[in-house]
Write a protein that holds these residues in place. Structure first.
Motif, mmCIF file in Angstrom:
data_model
loop_
_atom_site.group_PDB
_atom_site.id
_atom_site.type_symbol
_atom_site.label_atom_id
_atom_site.label_comp_id
_atom_site.label_asym_id
_atom_site.label_seq_id
_atom_site.Cartn_x
_atom_site.Cartn_y
_atom_site.Cartn_z
ATOM 1 N N GLN A 55 -23.871 77.222 -5.930
ATOM 2 C CA GLN A 55 -23.803 77.119 -4.471
ATOM 3 C C GLN A 55 -23.946 75.661 -4.046
ATOM 4 O O GLN A 55 -24.796 74.939 -4.553
ATOM 5 N N ASN A 56 -23.107 75.237 -3.138
ATOM 6 C CA ASN A 56 -23.167 73.899 -2.564
ATOM 7 C C ASN A 56 -23.135 74.090 -1.051
ATOM 8 O O ASN A 56 -22.072 74.254 -0.472
ATOM 9 N N ASN A 57 -24.311 74.118 -0.444
ATOM 10 C CA ASN A 57 -24.480 74.483 0.967
ATOM 11 C C ASN A 57 -23.947 75.898 1.162
ATOM 12 O O ASN A 57 -24.432 76.817 0.531
ATOM 13 N N ASP A 58 -22.943 76.107 1.983
ATOM 14 C CA ASP A 58 -22.431 77.462 2.219
ATOM 15 C C ASP A 58 -21.162 77.767 1.431
ATOM 16 O O ASP A 58 -20.553 78.809 1.610
ATOM 17 N N ARG A 59 -20.774 76.897 0.532
ATOM 18 C CA ARG A 59 -19.555 77.086 -0.262
ATOM 19 C C ARG A 59 -19.888 77.148 -1.747
ATOM 20 O O ARG A 59 -20.885 76.595 -2.203
ATOM 21 N N LEU A 60 -18.990 77.779 -2.491
ATOM 22 C CA LEU A 60 -19.138 77.855 -3.930
ATOM 23 C C LEU A 60 -18.451 76.647 -4.565
ATOM 24 O O LEU A 60 -17.330 76.294 -4.197
ATOM 25 N N GLN A 61 -19.143 76.005 -5.478
ATOM 26 C CA GLN A 61 -18.594 74.851 -6.189
ATOM 27 C C GLN A 61 -18.316 75.253 -7.627
ATOM 28 O O GLN A 61 -19.145 75.883 -8.276
ATOM 29 N N GLY A 62 -17.146 74.887 -8.110
ATOM 30 C CA GLY A 62 -16.791 75.153 -9.493
ATOM 31 C C GLY A 62 -16.801 73.873 -10.299
ATOM 32 O O GLY A 62 -16.331 72.835 -9.835
ATOM 33 N N VAL A 63 -17.348 73.963 -11.511
ATOM 34 C CA VAL A 63 -17.407 72.818 -12.416
ATOM 35 C C VAL A 63 -16.900 73.273 -13.780
ATOM 36 O O VAL A 63 -17.335 74.301 -14.293
ATOM 37 N N ALA A 64 -15.976 72.504 -14.344
ATOM 38 C CA ALA A 64 -15.443 72.810 -15.667
ATOM 39 C C ALA A 64 -15.527 71.556 -16.530
ATOM 40 O O ALA A 64 -15.295 70.450 -16.052
ATOM 41 N N THR A 65 -15.858 71.746 -17.781
ATOM 42 C CA THR A 65 -15.923 70.644 -18.739
ATOM 43 C C THR A 65 -14.720 70.744 -19.671
ATOM 44 O O THR A 65 -14.553 71.744 -20.369
ATOM 45 N N ILE A 66 -13.895 69.712 -19.645
ATOM 46 C CA ILE A 66 -12.680 69.661 -20.453
ATOM 47 C C ILE A 66 -12.906 68.644 -21.562
ATOM 48 O O ILE A 66 -13.359 67.537 -21.299
ATOM 49 N N GLN A 67 -12.594 69.022 -22.803
ATOM 50 C CA GLN A 67 -12.800 68.121 -23.935
ATOM 51 C C GLN A 67 -11.525 67.977 -24.750
ATOM 52 O O GLN A 67 -10.871 68.958 -25.087
ATOM 53 N N SER A 68 -11.208 66.734 -25.066
ATOM 54 C CA SER A 68 -10.089 66.434 -25.948
ATOM 55 C C SER A 68 -10.535 66.604 -27.396
ATOM 56 O O SER A 68 -11.613 66.149 -27.775
ATOM 57 N N LEU A 69 -9.720 67.248 -28.185
ATOM 58 C CA LEU A 69 -9.953 67.378 -29.621
ATOM 59 C C LEU A 69 -9.011 66.460 -30.395
ATOM 60 O O LEU A 69 -8.963 66.502 -31.617
#
Length: 130
Positions: A55-69
């Protein structure tokens, strides 16, 4: 005439761009990362380590971790799609593909904030730019 149409069809298919890549869903069944690889070549070079919401105030925040192989540079694009509790997409193409360059074995976090209160989870799509 039939052969001309067949030839034109083949030419159109040959000119299309492959937009497949990998995707991950923040709605993890059984607590496991849901990762779909539509492009095997890219799947060998790239992974999504995590896709979470907060939750980020009244909105949903999405976080993704992208990794190069991969040891070299990867020119990519990513995009977030938001879904409601019925798994219906709620942001019909409101965001553009965002460019991203990952250098050898680099890992980076990307994020997005849902535009609507009804968002419950997201899917992130990552594709390679040729």
């Amino acid at each position: 005439m039939k052969y001309v149409l067949l030839l034109l069809s083949l030419l159109l298919v040959a000119c299309t761009t492959n937009t497949s890549g990998i995707s991950a869903d923040s709605d993890k069944p059984d607590g496991k990362q849901w990762l779909i690889v539509d492009n095997i070549s890219l799947g060998r070079k790239l992974t999504v380590l995590g896709a979470t919401t907060q939750q980020n105030n009244d909105r949903l925040q999405g976080v993704a971790t992208i990794q190069s192989l991969y040891k070299g540079d990867l020119n990519l694009q990513y995009r977030f799609y938001w879904y409601d509790s019925n798994n219906i997409q709620i942001n019909q193409a409101t965001s553009a593909w965002t460019p991203l360059t990952l250098h050898g074995k680099q890992q980076i976090q990307v994020q997005s904030i849902a535009l609507l209160d009804s968002a419950k989870h997201f899917k992130i799509y990552v594709r390679e730019v040729k």
